[in-house]
Design a protein around this motif. Structure first.
Motif, PDB file in Angstrom:
ATOM      1  N   ALA A 153      -5.226 -51.897  -3.700  1.00 29.18           N
ATOM      2  CA  ALA A 153      -4.420 -50.647  -3.924  1.00 29.18           C
ATOM      3  C   ALA A 153      -5.101 -49.606  -3.500  1.00 29.18           C
ATOM      4  N   LEU A 154      -6.105 -49.326  -3.715  1.00 32.22           N
ATOM      5  CA  LEU A 154      -6.730 -48.092  -3.437  1.00 32.22           C
ATOM      6  C   LEU A 154      -6.791 -47.832  -1.997  1.00 32.22           C
ATOM      7  N   TRP A 155      -7.089 -48.894  -1.037  1.00 29.01           N
ATOM      8  CA  TRP A 155      -7.121 -48.703   0.464  1.00 29.01           C
ATOM      9  C   TRP A 155      -5.503 -48.611   0.782  1.00 29.01           C
ATOM     10  N   HIS A 156      -4.710 -49.241   0.311  1.00 33.23           N
ATOM     11  CA  HIS A 156      -3.261 -48.988   0.501  1.00 33.23           C
ATOM     12  C   HIS A 156      -2.974 -47.378   0.622  1.00 33.23           C
ATOM     13  N   ASP A 157      -3.518 -46.906  -0.585  1.00 28.33           N
ATOM     14  CA  ASP A 157      -2.981 -45.556  -0.958  1.00 28.33           C
ATOM     15  C   ASP A 157      -3.921 -44.571   0.000  1.00 28.33           C
ATOM     16  N   TYR A 158      -5.020 -45.003   0.373  1.00 30.35           N
ATOM     17  CA  TYR A 158      -5.983 -44.146   1.090  1.00 30.35           C
ATOM     18  C   TYR A 158      -5.277 -44.116   2.656  1.00 30.35           C
ATOM     19  N   ARG A 159      -4.863 -45.300   2.752  1.00 32.28           N
ATOM     20  CA  ARG A 159      -4.279 -45.322   4.252  1.00 32.28           C
ATOM     21  C   ARG A 159      -3.031 -44.492   4.612  1.00 32.28           C
ATOM     22  N   ALA A 160      -2.132 -44.557   3.579  1.00 34.32           N
ATOM     23  CA  ALA A 160      -0.913 -43.819   3.423  1.00 34.32           C
ATOM     24  C   ALA A 160      -1.390 -42.176   3.676  1.00 34.32           C
ATOM     25  N   ILE A 161      -2.310 -41.841   3.006  1.00 34.28           N
ATOM     26  CA  ILE A 161      -2.782 -40.207   3.486  1.00 34.28           C
ATOM     27  C   ILE A 161      -3.519 -39.843   4.539  1.00 34.28           C
ATOM     28  N   VAL A 162      -4.151 -40.911   4.819  1.00 32.03           N
ATOM     29  CA  VAL A 162      -5.134 -40.650   6.053  1.00 32.03           C
ATOM     30  C   VAL A 162      -4.728 -41.128   7.541  1.00 32.03           C
ATOM     31  N   GLY A 163      -3.516 -42.107   7.355  1.00 33.68           N
ATOM     32  CA  GLY A 163      -3.170 -42.415   8.349  1.00 33.68           C
ATOM     33  C   GLY A 163      -3.913 -43.551   9.229  1.00 33.68           C
ATOM     34  N   ALA A 169     -12.118 -46.014  11.725  1.00 34.88           N
ATOM     35  CA  ALA A 169     -13.125 -44.877  11.469  1.00 34.88           C
ATOM     36  C   ALA A 169     -14.508 -45.896  11.053  1.00 34.88           C
ATOM     37  N   ASP A 170     -15.533 -45.504  11.408  1.00 34.94           N
ATOM     38  CA  ASP A 170     -16.898 -46.045  11.033  1.00 34.94           C
ATOM     39  C   ASP A 170     -17.383 -45.414   9.541  1.00 34.94           C
ATOM     40  N   GLY A 171     -18.280 -45.903   9.084  1.00 34.84           N
ATOM     41  CA  GLY A 171     -18.639 -45.615   7.645  1.00 34.84           C
ATOM     42  C   GLY A 171     -18.815 -44.160   7.339  1.00 34.84           C
ATOM     43  N   SER A 172     -19.506 -43.512   8.103  1.00 34.56           N
ATOM     44  CA  SER A 172     -19.818 -42.045   7.847  1.00 34.56           C
ATOM     45  C   SER A 172     -18.417 -41.182   8.202  1.00 34.56           C
ATOM     46  N   ALA A 173     -17.598 -41.675   9.024  1.00 36.39           N
ATOM     47  CA  ALA A 173     -16.434 -41.022   8.985  1.00 36.39           C
ATOM     48  C   ALA A 173     -15.460 -41.196   7.634  1.00 36.39           C
ATOM     49  N   VAL A 174     -15.576 -42.408   7.307  1.00 33.07           N
ATOM     50  CA  VAL A 174     -14.924 -42.845   6.060  1.00 33.07           C
ATOM     51  C   VAL A 174     -15.400 -42.024   4.690  1.00 33.07           C
TER      52      VAL A 174
END
Ligand code: HEC
Ligand code: HEC
Length: 373
Positions: A153-163, A169-174
């Motif tokens: 659920a969190l990843w879905h909404d994160y993707r919706a905002i970040v695109g 993205a790698d670990g430090s970019a995330v």
């Protein structure tokens, strides 16, 4: 009518008149501490700054335990909204014990340096620091990315905002992006107007009834604050803070043979960090004034001048939480040990030798800088 009444009272009670009267110099000093609230600042290094979707998602992340290494610590556990975004503890405890007092997040969007020693120059940089620190959340970057993806659920909404960028993205970019979303939320934490702000507006607007409504004890405390206390030389402006780092004679030992180097250590941490305004994850990279900060001998054991807004709600006090009440802080300044001070602090600070009633007046004044939201 009210104006005349106030004048009559002032004439009948000379003591009251003295407390009601502020010299031109005092009025100027008081003017410097406002107006309030200040306009929210937009952070050019954070592309999510001011974005309503990011603000709402950032607030959700703030309460999310699954970001931490063991899935058991959330930002809100130490920065409790019902405790002025602190935890009431002397020093913080996360995945391990920390050595510093939890800073409030009220008005955090208005700072230039973050943390007691200024280890970050952006709010998003300061927001990812606790994720990696064991004393806070103990989650290294790759782990954070993996845990975010595990929570569908969190990843879905994160993707919706970040695109789409979220996928590659790698670990430090995330980690940087999570910091920016958390920062977008925290930028909205602007503290309410207080009794002091109403008094200041009344004084500058020639409203005697408004001036009279402010307690005499707070007025006397204010006069000490901008007068013989010299407090406003460091606790300046609308925030009652400066961008600077000072030592006010607090001991900085954190254990046998161990010291908190304060600004000295944190400036070195800042320089080595990738999560900064001029760094690769910034949305407005380039040379920054903060990169020019020079390491000085006086930085050793110096700490950021904290804002005094909402401070009545954030006991205990100082970088190490060593002083339990505002009264204890005033007593510290009153009985100051000059041998503990650096030359700079010593140029401004003197033991004030305050009387009991002067201490009470200063506390009464400081209390008028706080208000429940
Ligand atoms: C274990 C308690 C703890 C947790 C959990 C925690 N913090 Fe903090 N926070 C602190 C302490 C202690 C400081 C002061 C750190 C320093 O000076 O080095 C701080 C400082 C900050 C600051 C700097 C404030 C200022 O005025 O400069 C920000 C921003 C912040 N935290 C945000 C967060 C966010 C966002 C999270 C969640 C990702 C978080 N914190 C999790 C204890 C905590
Ligand atoms: C030389 C600059 C300087 C002056 C002058 C100064 N302060 Fe401070 N103040 C600081 C610094 C730096 C800290 C944090 C010190 C630490 O944590 O070791 C601090 C901490 C505080 C705190 C605790 C805030 C918190 O959230 O922990 C209060 C309250 C306070 N000062 C009030 C005052 C008052 C009242 C005066 C005048 C009597 C005063 N200060 C004068 C620099 C100053």
């Amino acid at each position: 009518m009210i104006r005349r009444l106030a004048l009559a009272i002032a004439l009948l009670m000379p003591g009251a008149a003295l407390a009601e009267t502020f010299s031109a110099a005092e009025r100027e000093a008081i003017r410097e501490h406002g107006p309030w609230p200040q306009a929210a600042l937009s952070d050019p290094t954070n592309r999510f700054s001011g974005d309503p979707g990011a603000i709402a998602f950032g607030e959700r992340l703030f309460f999310e335990r699954s970001l931490s290494a063991e899935g058991d610590v959330a930002c809100a556990q130490c920065h409790r909204p019902d405790m002025a975004f602190t935890d009431g503890r002397k020093t913080a405890r996360g995945t391990a014990d920390g050595a510093r007092n939890t800073l409030s997040l009220w008005n955090v969007g208005q700072m230039r340096w973050f943390g007691w020693g200024g280890a970050s120059d952006t709010l998003w940089g300061a927001s990812v620091r606790p994720l990696a620190l064991m004393a806070e959340m103990g989650a290294p970057p790759e782990g954070l990315r993996a845990r975010l993806r595990q929570n569908a659920a969190l990843w879905h909404d994160y993707r919706a905002i970040v695109g789409q960028a979220a996928e590659d993205a790698d670990g430090s970019a995330v980690t940087a992006t999570v910091g920016k979303l958390l920062a977008a939320y925290q930028e909205t934490l602007i503290s309410p107007r207080t009794a002091f702000d109403r008094f200041r507006a009344a004084l500058l607007g020639d409203d005697p009834a408004g001036v009279a409504a402010y307690p005499a004890t707070a007025k006397r405390g204010l006069k000490l604050f901008i007068g013989k206390g010299n407090c406003n030389l460091c606790h300046a402006g609308p925030l009652f803070a400066t961008d600077g780092f000072e030592s006010v004679g607090m001991p900085h030992f954190i254990g046998p043979g161990a010291v908190d180097k304060g600004r000295y250590g944190d400036l070195l941490t800042f320089r080595a960090s990738a999560m900064k305004a001029s760094g690769p994850h910034s949305d407005a990279p380039g040379p920054m004034l903060t990169d020019q900060a020079r390491l000085q001998h006086k930085d050793f054991g110096a700490f950021r001048v904290p804002s005094l807004r909402q401070a009545a709600l954030t006991a205990p006090y100082m970088h190490n939480g060593a002083l339990p009440t505002l009264e204890a802080v005033i007593r510290h300044y009153s009985d100051l040990d000059m041998e503990r001070l650096h030359a700079d602090g010593a140029a401004i600070l003197r033991p004030l030798h305050l009387s009991k009633s002067e201490i009470a007046d200063l506390v009464a004044f400081l209390e008028t800088l706080s208000a429940a939201p």
